[in-house]
Design a protein around this motif. Structure first.
Motif, short mmCIF file in Angstrom:
data_model
loop_
_atom_site.label_atom_id
_atom_site.label_comp_id
_atom_site.label_asym_id
_atom_site.label_seq_id
_atom_site.Cartn_x
_atom_site.Cartn_y
_atom_site.Cartn_z
N VAL A 193 63.29 104.42 -44.09
CA VAL A 193 62.05 104.02 -43.42
C VAL A 193 62.36 103.53 -42.00
O VAL A 193 61.63 103.83 -41.05
N LEU A 194 63.46 102.78 -41.86
CA LEU A 194 63.86 102.30 -40.54
C LEU A 194 64.11 103.46 -39.59
O LEU A 194 63.67 103.45 -38.44
N LYS A 195 64.80 104.48 -40.08
CA LYS A 195 65.11 105.64 -39.25
C LYS A 195 63.83 106.33 -38.79
O LYS A 195 63.74 106.81 -37.66
N GLU A 196 62.84 106.37 -39.68
CA GLU A 196 61.57 107.02 -39.34
C GLU A 196 60.72 106.20 -38.37
O GLU A 196 59.93 106.76 -37.63
N THR A 197 60.88 104.88 -38.40
CA THR A 197 59.97 104.02 -37.64
C THR A 197 60.59 103.42 -36.38
O THR A 197 59.86 102.94 -35.52
N SER A 198 61.90 103.42 -36.25
CA SER A 198 62.52 102.76 -35.10
C SER A 198 63.68 103.58 -34.55
O SER A 198 64.84 103.29 -34.81
N LEU A 207 75.14 91.48 -41.70
CA LEU A 207 74.41 91.47 -40.44
C LEU A 207 73.54 92.72 -40.33
O LEU A 207 72.38 92.65 -39.88
N LYS A 208 74.07 93.84 -40.76
CA LYS A 208 73.28 95.08 -40.75
C LYS A 208 72.04 94.94 -41.63
O LYS A 208 70.94 95.31 -41.23
N TYR A 209 72.22 94.37 -42.83
CA TYR A 209 71.09 94.19 -43.74
C TYR A 209 70.06 93.23 -43.14
O TYR A 209 68.85 93.46 -43.24
N SER A 210 70.54 92.16 -42.52
CA SER A 210 69.64 91.16 -41.94
C SER A 210 68.80 91.76 -40.82
O SER A 210 67.58 91.59 -40.77
N VAL A 211 69.46 92.47 -39.91
CA VAL A 211 68.76 93.04 -38.76
C VAL A 211 67.85 94.19 -39.20
O VAL A 211 66.72 94.31 -38.71
N ALA A 212 68.32 95.01 -40.12
CA ALA A 212 67.50 96.13 -40.61
C ALA A 212 66.22 95.61 -41.26
O ALA A 212 65.12 96.10 -40.98
N SER A 213 66.35 94.61 -42.12
CA SER A 213 65.16 94.09 -42.80
C SER A 213 64.23 93.41 -41.80
O SER A 213 63.00 93.55 -41.88
N ALA A 214 64.80 92.70 -40.82
CA ALA A 214 63.98 92.05 -39.80
C ALA A 214 63.16 93.08 -39.02
O ALA A 214 61.95 92.89 -38.80
N TYR A 215 63.80 94.17 -38.63
CA TYR A 215 63.07 95.19 -37.86
C TYR A 215 61.97 95.84 -38.69
O TYR A 215 60.90 96.17 -38.16
N LEU A 216 62.20 96.02 -39.98
CA LEU A 216 61.15 96.58 -40.83
C LEU A 216 59.98 95.60 -40.96
O LEU A 216 58.81 96.01 -40.93
#
Length: 272
Positions: free
Chosen positions: A13-18, A32-41
């Protein structure tokens, strides 16, 4: 549980939206990847409410205010769906699944992310109600803080938590504002034509908007000097490089960078 369950679907979903942030997020290390990915979603979920073409501004205001309040306490998905009910049928998947993105965020930094989401939803509610009526530079600073500058602050908090990176709050805000100013320049005609909205202060020419973007990107360049961890540097370098190059392309009279230029920039950053 959050680590095991960090959904592959979230990255899809992140790839599709950002498009801007998906690649740099993949540079980051696990938590850190999980934190930032979830924040952006989460931010995207909120942004889709503010941006929705078919929603009245008063409705946006009411929904975003209530969503903001949800982040002040343990997130209640039933309450969230009750808030969304009048508009749920026209909301994208990323917005409907907000609770999933919050649950995917590592527990130790979830309060940092939730607080940023609360502040963003509140600021977007305020500006939706005002029909994004940007009259002064102070208005522009206020709007760009809520939609982007506070993201820079949240990221700095995550860098501090995971990597003990010390950064300047004002420069972090400048980083976010700079990227947003480039977006405003790039979408100026579209925003006015399709939404009837202008983010340009009264009396400003396009040249002054370019100056505003450059001033904030200079703060972003300064911000970079305080970072040392390679994965975080890579994350921050790519959006900033794309923003600088997009600004230069627009100065040359082009609407945006070519796909080849974008791909070349990604390669350059990865090889540094």
């Amino acid at each position: 549980m959050a680590e095991i369950a960090f959904p592959k679907d979230a990255m899809r979903v992140l790839k599709e939206t950002s498009r801007t942030f998906y690649i740099p997020i993949t540079f980051l290390q696990k938590e850190l990847k999980y934190s930032v990915a979830s924040a952006y979603l989460i931010f995207r979920a909120i942004d889709e409410i503010e941006d929705h073409a078919d929603l009245d501004n008063v409705v946006k205001y009411e929904i975003l205010q209530q969503v903001s309040e949800l982040f002040e306490r343990p997130f209640n998905n039933e309450e969230y769906f009750r808030i969304l009910e009048p508009v749920k049928s026209i909301m994208p998947d990323v917005t409907i699944r907000l609770e999933e993105w919050l649950q995917a965020c590592p527990m130790d930094v979830r309060p940092i992310v939730a607080d940023a989401a609360r502040e963003m939803a509140w600021g977007m509610a305020k500006w939706s109600k005002a029909n994004w009526n940007i009259r002064t530079r102070e208005d522009l600073d206020d709007y760009t803080y809520y939609v982007a500058g506070l993201v820079g602050v949240m990221l700095s908090d995550l860098w501090a938590h995971y990597a003990d990176e010390k950064t300047d709050r004002d420069l972090a805000i400048g980083y976010g504002r700079g990227l947003q100013a480039v977006n405003i320049l790039r979408n100026e005609e579209e925003d006015l034509g399709e939404r009837g909205v202008s983010f340009v202060p009264d009396g400003w020419t396009r040249a002054e908007l370019f100056e505003y973007a450059e001033e904030n990107l200079a703060k972003a360049d300064e911000y970079m000097k305080s970072l040392h961890k390679k994965s975080i540097l890579l994350f921050c370098r790519l959006p900033l490089a794309l923003a600088h190059k997009t600004l230069n392309a627009m100065k040359e009279g082009r609407e945006k960078m070519t796909r080849a230029e974008v791909e070349q920039t990604v390669e350059e950053i990865q090889s540094e």
